[in-house]
Design a protein around this motif. Structure first.
Motif, mmCIF file in Angstrom:
data_model
loop_
_atom_site.group_PDB
_atom_site.id
_atom_site.type_symbol
_atom_site.label_atom_id
_atom_site.label_comp_id
_atom_site.label_asym_id
_atom_site.label_seq_id
_atom_site.Cartn_x
_atom_site.Cartn_y
_atom_site.Cartn_z
ATOM 1 N N ALA A 163 0.822 -1.206 0.000
ATOM 2 C CA ALA A 163 0.000 0.000 0.000
ATOM 3 C C ALA A 163 0.857 1.257 0.000
ATOM 4 C CB ALA A 163 -0.926 -0.003 1.210
ATOM 5 N N GLU A 164 1.894 1.247 0.817
ATOM 6 C CA GLU A 164 2.741 2.438 0.942
ATOM 7 C C GLU A 164 3.423 2.785 -0.380
ATOM 8 O OE1 GLU A 164 6.409 4.148 3.723
ATOM 9 O OE2 GLU A 164 5.813 2.032 3.858
ATOM 10 N N LYS A 165 4.036 1.800 -1.015
ATOM 11 C CA LYS A 165 4.805 2.049 -2.235
ATOM 12 C C LYS A 165 3.916 2.306 -3.458
ATOM 13 C CE LYS A 165 8.746 1.574 -0.184
ATOM 14 N NZ LYS A 165 9.597 2.784 0.073
ATOM 15 N N SER A 166 2.719 1.758 -3.453
ATOM 16 C CA SER A 166 1.811 1.996 -4.583
ATOM 17 C C SER A 166 0.911 3.203 -4.335
ATOM 18 C CB SER A 166 0.935 0.755 -4.832
ATOM 19 O OG SER A 166 0.070 0.521 -3.730
ATOM 20 N N LYS A 167 1.042 3.795 -3.115
ATOM 21 C CA LYS A 167 0.224 4.951 -2.701
ATOM 22 C C LYS A 167 -1.263 4.625 -2.763
ATOM 23 C CE LYS A 167 3.761 8.263 -4.199
ATOM 24 N NZ LYS A 167 4.342 8.326 -2.838
ATOM 25 N N SER A 168 -1.589 3.439 -2.270
ATOM 26 C CA SER A 168 -2.976 2.967 -2.262
ATOM 27 C C SER A 168 -3.492 2.877 -0.820
ATOM 28 C CB SER A 168 -3.072 1.578 -2.909
ATOM 29 O OG SER A 168 -2.572 1.606 -4.224
ATOM 30 N N PRO A 169 -4.796 3.003 -0.628
ATOM 31 C CA PRO A 169 -5.355 2.872 0.722
ATOM 32 C C PRO A 169 -5.354 1.428 1.207
ATOM 33 C CG PRO A 169 -7.110 3.183 -0.878
ATOM 34 C CD PRO A 169 -5.820 3.370 -1.622
ATOM 35 N N ILE A 170 -5.431 1.271 2.513
ATOM 36 C CA ILE A 170 -5.553 -0.046 3.153
ATOM 37 C C ILE A 170 -6.980 -0.176 3.670
ATOM 38 C CG2 ILE A 170 -4.769 -1.539 5.031
ATOM 39 C CD1 ILE A 170 -2.161 0.209 5.014
ATOM 40 N N VAL A 171 -7.630 -1.279 3.346
ATOM 41 C CA VAL A 171 -8.972 -1.541 3.861
ATOM 42 C C VAL A 171 -8.901 -2.769 4.775
ATOM 43 C CG1 VAL A 171 -11.374 -2.100 3.309
ATOM 44 C CG2 VAL A 171 -10.053 -0.592 1.789
ATOM 45 N N PRO A 172 -9.013 -2.587 6.090
ATOM 46 C CA PRO A 172 -9.047 -3.745 6.990
ATOM 47 C C PRO A 172 -10.326 -4.554 6.749
ATOM 48 C CG PRO A 172 -8.549 -1.712 8.191
ATOM 49 C CD PRO A 172 -9.032 -1.319 6.832
ATOM 50 N N VAL A 173 -10.191 -5.865 6.703
ATOM 51 C CA VAL A 173 -11.339 -6.744 6.449
ATOM 52 C C VAL A 173 -11.457 -7.755 7.588
ATOM 53 C CG1 VAL A 173 -12.413 -8.351 4.834
ATOM 54 C CG2 VAL A 173 -10.977 -6.493 3.959
ATOM 55 N N ALA A 174 -12.568 -7.686 8.313
ATOM 56 C CA ALA A 174 -12.787 -8.584 9.452
ATOM 57 C C ALA A 174 -13.713 -9.725 9.047
ATOM 58 C CB ALA A 174 -13.392 -7.804 10.621
ATOM 59 N N MET A 175 -13.255 -10.957 9.267
ATOM 60 C CA MET A 175 -14.047 -12.137 8.920
ATOM 61 C C MET A 175 -14.386 -12.929 10.176
ATOM 62 S SD MET A 175 -12.370 -13.541 5.377
ATOM 63 C CE MET A 175 -12.106 -12.473 3.953
ATOM 64 N N ASN A 176 -15.659 -13.242 10.326
ATOM 65 C CA ASN A 176 -16.135 -14.012 11.480
ATOM 66 C C ASN A 176 -16.675 -15.368 11.068
ATOM 67 O OD1 ASN A 176 -16.327 -11.118 12.683
ATOM 68 N ND2 ASN A 176 -16.843 -12.430 14.433
ATOM 69 N N ASN A 177 -16.262 -16.399 11.799
ATOM 70 C CA ASN A 177 -16.869 -17.734 11.723
ATOM 71 C C ASN A 177 -16.504 -18.519 10.467
ATOM 72 O OD1 ASN A 177 -18.318 -19.173 13.655
ATOM 73 N ND2 ASN A 177 -20.224 -19.052 12.503
ATOM 74 N N MET A 178 -15.478 -18.115 9.745
ATOM 75 C CA MET A 178 -15.119 -18.810 8.507
ATOM 76 C C MET A 178 -14.691 -20.255 8.763
ATOM 77 S SD MET A 178 -15.696 -16.591 6.181
ATOM 78 C CE MET A 178 -16.035 -14.829 6.167
ATOM 79 N N ASP A 179 -13.965 -20.495 9.839
ATOM 80 C CA ASP A 179 -13.474 -21.846 10.113
ATOM 81 C C ASP A 179 -14.571 -22.784 10.590
ATOM 82 O OD1 ASP A 179 -13.684 -20.352 12.432
ATOM 83 O OD2 ASP A 179 -11.960 -21.286 13.411
ATOM 84 N N ALA A 180 -15.749 -22.224 10.922
ATOM 85 C CA ALA A 180 -16.864 -23.071 11.363
ATOM 86 C C ALA A 180 -17.508 -23.813 10.197
ATOM 87 C CB ALA A 180 -17.916 -22.226 12.085
ATOM 88 N N VAL A 181 -17.214 -23.376 8.978
ATOM 89 C CA VAL A 181 -17.763 -24.061 7.801
ATOM 90 C C VAL A 181 -17.066 -25.404 7.589
ATOM 91 C CG1 VAL A 181 -18.280 -23.896 5.339
ATOM 92 C CG2 VAL A 181 -18.171 -21.810 6.731
ATOM 93 N N LEU A 182 -15.732 -25.419 7.712
ATOM 94 C CA LEU A 182 -14.979 -26.626 7.369
ATOM 95 C C LEU A 182 -13.918 -27.005 8.402
ATOM 96 C CD1 LEU A 182 -14.210 -28.845 5.281
ATOM 97 C CD2 LEU A 182 -12.704 -27.145 4.205
#
Length: 242
Positions: A171-190
């Motif tokens: 992000a820093e070198k490409s001058k792009s924003p960072i979007v934090p992505v929060a994932m809940n319960n993904m491991d409960a599927v498999l």
């Protein structure tokens, strides 16, 4: 039963991908960007079908935080295989994931990932890791979004692993924003009961973008801690809904 349905679908989808791979190769000869978009449409469709057959009920939050003007670095917490499915079905186009090197050896999956400009990281090879970062920076400058798991590996504990600060150089070198992505319960599927797939409610939340170019030098050095805390807080906030 869900496992059988997903397995049958994957066999049929693999048959479909053989002629489709040739079509994409031809498209790429004339328009590389169009090839990436068509490939992601195909992958999105396949992943949505797998989520449906798996009984996954998906809640998407923070759609307004998805960056539409230019590329962004989407940093997510890594819980399991379904992270990628949920990521791709909700991400903007074009998007590439950074994956571990071992996936490059898997037939069909690696082919499609390469069509999507996904990058394969060898965590034991620092030089190769730097090449991946540099390639990722160029992709972002050209408009490709990058999904990355700054923990560096799948995490099975309730507490997030430390985030690798080098991940955010993209992000820093490409001058792009960072979007934090929060994932809940993904491991409960498999992952919690492999190899069986269970009907599950999962949540993905796109948090407000972070712009490193407006930060002080000292703050940039701790960007991994900042993003980690944002994701951790969102996971705890959404935990009551799954």
């Amino acid at each position: 039963m869900r496992l059988v349905l997903v397995a049958i679908f994957l066999i049929l989808y693999t048959i479909f991908t053989i002629p489709m791979a040739l079509v994409l190769w031809i498209i790429g000869k004339f328009d590389e960007r169009k090839k990436e978009v068509v490939a992601q449409v195909c992958v999105k469709g396949g992943f949505k079908a797998i989520l449906f057959l798996s009984g996954v009920r998906l809640t998407v939050k923070g759609k307004e935080n998805i960056v539409r003007d230019g590329a962004a670095l989407y940093a997510y917490n890594h819980r399991g295989f379904f992270d990628i499915l949920v990521g791709y079905t909700t991400a903007p186009m074009p998007t590439a994931f950074i994956s571990k090197k071992e996936i490059e050896k898997v037939p069909m999956i690696s082919w499609w990932m390469k069509y999507l400009n996904c990058l394969f990281l060898d965590r034991d090879d620092i030089r190769q890791g730097m090449k991946v970062i540099l390639t990722g920076i160029e992709l972002m400058k050209e408009g490709t979004n990058i999904f990355i798991a700054p923990e560096g590996t799948r995490n099975s504990s309730d507490e997030l692993l430390p985030f690798h600060e080098a991940s955010f150089k993209l992000a820093e070198k490409s001058k792009s924003p960072i979007v934090p992505v929060a994932m809940n319960n993904m491991d409960a599927v498999l992952e919690q009961h492999m190899p069986w797939i269970h009907r599950t409610h999962v949540i993905i939340e796109y948090c407000e973008p972070i712009y490193m170019d407006s930060m002080e030098r000292a703050e940039k050095k701790k960007i991994g801690e900042k993003v980690r805390q944002i994701i951790s807080d969102k996971i705890k906030e959404n935990a009551a809904e799954v």
